[in-house]
Design a protein around this motif. Sequence first.
Motif, PDB file in Angstrom:
ATOM      1  N   SER A  99       0.841  -1.197   0.000  1.00 22.95           N
ATOM      2  CA  SER A  99       0.000   0.000   0.000  1.00 22.95           C
ATOM      3  C   SER A  99       0.875   1.246   0.000  1.00 22.95           C
ATOM      4  O   SER A  99       2.078   1.188   0.249  1.00 22.95           O
ATOM      5  N   GLN A 100       0.260   2.376  -0.248  1.00 29.62           N
ATOM      6  CA  GLN A 100       0.994   3.636  -0.369  1.00 29.62           C
ATOM      7  C   GLN A 100       1.775   3.974   0.907  1.00 29.62           C
ATOM      8  O   GLN A 100       2.905   4.394   0.848  1.00 29.62           O
ATOM      9  N   GLN A 101       1.171   3.787   2.057  1.00 30.64           N
ATOM     10  CA  GLN A 101       1.855   4.107   3.313  1.00 30.64           C
ATOM     11  C   GLN A 101       2.660   2.927   3.852  1.00 30.64           C
ATOM     12  O   GLN A 101       3.200   3.004   4.947  1.00 30.64           O
ATOM     13  N   ARG A 102       2.718   1.843   3.112  1.00 34.12           N
ATOM     14  CA  ARG A 102       3.465   0.643   3.473  1.00 34.12           C
ATOM     15  C   ARG A 102       2.986   0.040   4.796  1.00 34.12           C
ATOM     16  O   ARG A 102       3.765  -0.475   5.580  1.00 34.12           O
ATOM     17  N   HIS A 103       1.657   0.114   5.040  1.00 32.57           N
ATOM     18  CA  HIS A 103       1.076  -0.494   6.236  1.00 32.57           C
ATOM     19  C   HIS A 103       0.432  -1.838   5.945  1.00 32.57           C
ATOM     20  O   HIS A 103       0.186  -2.604   6.854  1.00 32.57           O
ATOM     21  N   SER A 104       0.128  -2.119   4.686  1.00 34.70           N
ATOM     22  CA  SER A 104      -0.443  -3.417   4.339  1.00 34.70           C
ATOM     23  C   SER A 104       0.238  -3.943   3.085  1.00 34.70           C
ATOM     24  O   SER A 104       0.735  -3.185   2.262  1.00 34.70           O
ATOM     25  N   VAL A 105       0.247  -5.265   2.990  1.00 34.16           N
ATOM     26  CA  VAL A 105       0.961  -5.906   1.893  1.00 34.16           C
ATOM     27  C   VAL A 105       0.202  -7.157   1.451  1.00 34.16           C
ATOM     28  O   VAL A 105      -0.457  -7.812   2.256  1.00 34.16           O
ATOM     29  N   SER A 106       0.275  -7.428   0.174  1.00 34.83           N
ATOM     30  CA  SER A 106      -0.230  -8.666  -0.397  1.00 34.83           C
ATOM     31  C   SER A 106       0.954  -9.325  -1.095  1.00 34.83           C
ATOM     32  O   SER A 106       1.628  -8.691  -1.900  1.00 34.83           O
ATOM     33  N   CYS A 107       1.196 -10.575  -0.769  1.00 34.93           N
ATOM     34  CA  CYS A 107       2.412 -11.225  -1.251  1.00 34.93           C
ATOM     35  C   CYS A 107       2.093 -12.662  -1.659  1.00 34.93           C
ATOM     36  O   CYS A 107       1.232 -13.305  -1.065  1.00 34.93           O
ATOM     37  N   SER A 108       2.777 -13.139  -2.667  1.00 32.56           N
ATOM     38  CA  SER A 108       2.723 -14.555  -3.019  1.00 32.56           C
ATOM     39  C   SER A 108       4.131 -14.998  -3.397  1.00 32.56           C
ATOM     40  O   SER A 108       4.883 -14.247  -4.006  1.00 32.56           O
ATOM     41  N   PHE A 109       4.466 -16.223  -2.980  1.00 34.14           N
ATOM     42  CA  PHE A 109       5.788 -16.759  -3.288  1.00 34.14           C
ATOM     43  C   PHE A 109       5.736 -18.280  -3.306  1.00 34.14           C
ATOM     44  O   PHE A 109       4.866 -18.895  -2.681  1.00 34.14           O
ATOM     45  N   PRO A 110       6.649 -18.902  -4.040  1.00 38.34           N
ATOM     46  CA  PRO A 110       6.643 -20.364  -4.152  1.00 38.34           C
ATOM     47  C   PRO A 110       7.276 -21.034  -2.939  1.00 38.34           C
ATOM     48  O   PRO A 110       8.153 -20.465  -2.281  1.00 38.34           O
ATOM     49  N   VAL A 111       6.795 -22.241  -2.646  1.00 41.48           N
ATOM     50  CA  VAL A 111       7.402 -23.099  -1.623  1.00 41.48           C
ATOM     51  C   VAL A 111       7.644 -24.470  -2.252  1.00 41.48           C
ATOM     52  O   VAL A 111       6.944 -24.882  -3.174  1.00 41.48           O
ATOM     53  N   VAL A 112       8.651 -25.144  -1.725  1.00 44.09           N
ATOM     54  CA  VAL A 112       9.055 -26.438  -2.280  1.00 44.09           C
ATOM     55  C   VAL A 112       9.241 -27.423  -1.132  1.00 44.09           C
ATOM     56  O   VAL A 112       9.851 -27.094  -0.109  1.00 44.09           O
ATOM     57  N   LYS A 123      -1.998 -11.916   2.953  1.00 42.09           N
ATOM     58  CA  LYS A 123      -2.259 -10.499   3.154  1.00 42.09           C
ATOM     59  C   LYS A 123      -1.879 -10.201   4.591  1.00 42.09           C
ATOM     60  O   LYS A 123      -2.260 -10.942   5.503  1.00 42.09           O
ATOM     61  N   ALA A 124      -1.118  -9.130   4.795  1.00 41.28           N
ATOM     62  CA  ALA A 124      -0.616  -8.813   6.129  1.00 41.28           C
ATOM     63  C   ALA A 124      -0.671  -7.313   6.371  1.00 41.28           C
ATOM     64  O   ALA A 124      -0.692  -6.515   5.430  1.00 41.28           O
ATOM     65  N   VAL A 125      -0.694  -6.950   7.654  1.00 41.50           N
ATOM     66  CA  VAL A 125      -0.627  -5.544   8.064  1.00 41.50           C
ATOM     67  C   VAL A 125       0.565  -5.382   8.995  1.00 41.50           C
ATOM     68  O   VAL A 125       0.965  -6.310   9.687  1.00 41.50           O
ATOM     69  N   ARG A 126       1.092  -4.177   9.011  1.00 40.85           N
ATOM     70  CA  ARG A 126       2.298  -3.898   9.783  1.00 40.85           C
ATOM     71  C   ARG A 126       1.935  -3.345  11.142  1.00 40.85           C
ATOM     72  O   ARG A 126       1.043  -2.513  11.280  1.00 40.85           O
ATOM     73  N   ASN A 127       2.641  -3.805  12.162  1.00 44.14           N
ATOM     74  CA  ASN A 127       2.531  -3.241  13.503  1.00 44.14           C
ATOM     75  C   ASN A 127       3.639  -2.233  13.693  1.00 44.14           C
ATOM     76  O   ASN A 127       4.726  -2.383  13.161  1.00 44.14           O
ATOM     77  N   GLY A 128       3.394  -1.219  14.479  1.00 51.54           N
ATOM     78  CA  GLY A 128       4.425  -0.242  14.772  1.00 51.54           C
ATOM     79  C   GLY A 128       4.176   1.063  14.064  1.00 51.54           C
ATOM     80  O   GLY A 128       3.172   1.271  13.386  1.00 51.54           O
ATOM     81  N   GLU A 129       5.122   1.954  14.221  1.00 51.83           N
ATOM     82  CA  GLU A 129       4.977   3.299  13.673  1.00 51.83           C
ATOM     83  C   GLU A 129       6.037   3.562  12.607  1.00 51.83           C
ATOM     84  O   GLU A 129       7.008   2.829  12.481  1.00 51.83           O
ATOM     85  N   ASP A 130       5.816   4.636  11.866  1.00 51.70           N
ATOM     86  CA  ASP A 130       6.761   5.023  10.822  1.00 51.70           C
ATOM     87  C   ASP A 130       7.960   5.733  11.430  1.00 51.70           C
ATOM     88  O   ASP A 130       7.857   6.418  12.437  1.00 51.70           O
TER      89      ASP A 130
END
Length: 191
Positions: A99-112, A123-130
Motif C-alpha cells: 500500500s501507499q503508506q506501506r502499512h499493508s501488503v499482499s504477497c505470493s511466493f513459491p514453496v518447495v 495479506k498482512a498488516v504492519r505493527n508499529g509506527e513510521d
Amino acid sequence: MFARRLTSVFKRSSTSTSSSDKAAAKENGTLGSFGRKAVSFVLITVTGGVALSALDDLSIYRGCSSKAMEKVMRNKAMTEAIGEPIEKGPWYNASLAVSQQRHSVSCSFPVVGPQGTGILHLKAVRNGEDSLFGFLQQRDWDILIMDALVHVPSNDGPQQTLRIAISDYPPTPSAATDYKPSSEPEKPEKS
C-alpha cells in the motif's frame, strides 16, 4: 574527391568565427557545464530513491515471507501435503503489492517440499509506527489471511492440486453460513 571538398568546407567554417562568437561560446560553455552538473545530480538522486525503494520492498518481502514460513512449518496439512522440510522458492518468482503508506501488503511466493510444490498467498498488516529510516529496521507483520495452492504429483494419475487455508486459529463457522433469509423482504415503515 567529394570527401576532400566536404572536409575543407567544415575547416573554413570553423576558422572564420569572430571574437564575439568565441566569447559567446565560452559563456555557453559555463552554462552547459552547470546544466550537465544539474542533470547528473538529478539522475543520481532518482537512482538513489529507486534503490532505497527496492531495498524497502526487499525488507518487506523478507519480513512477511519469514513469518509466513514459520506458520507453514507448524501447519500439519501443509507438511502432510508436500513433506518436510518446506523451503521458500526463489525470490524472483515472488510478487509483492504494497500500500501507499506501506502499512499493508499482499504477497505470493513459491514453496518447495520433497513431495510437491506450492504457492503461498498472504495479506498482512504492519505493527508499529513510521520512522525516517524504517527500511533499515525489521518490521513486525500480522498475517491476516494466508492460503496455499499445492501441487502434489500422483503415481496413479494426474497431479493433484489442493487449496490449504493456513491459520493460527481453528476454523469456525462464519456468520454468513448461519444466515437464513426470510421469505418476505422487509418493508420500510412510513411515518
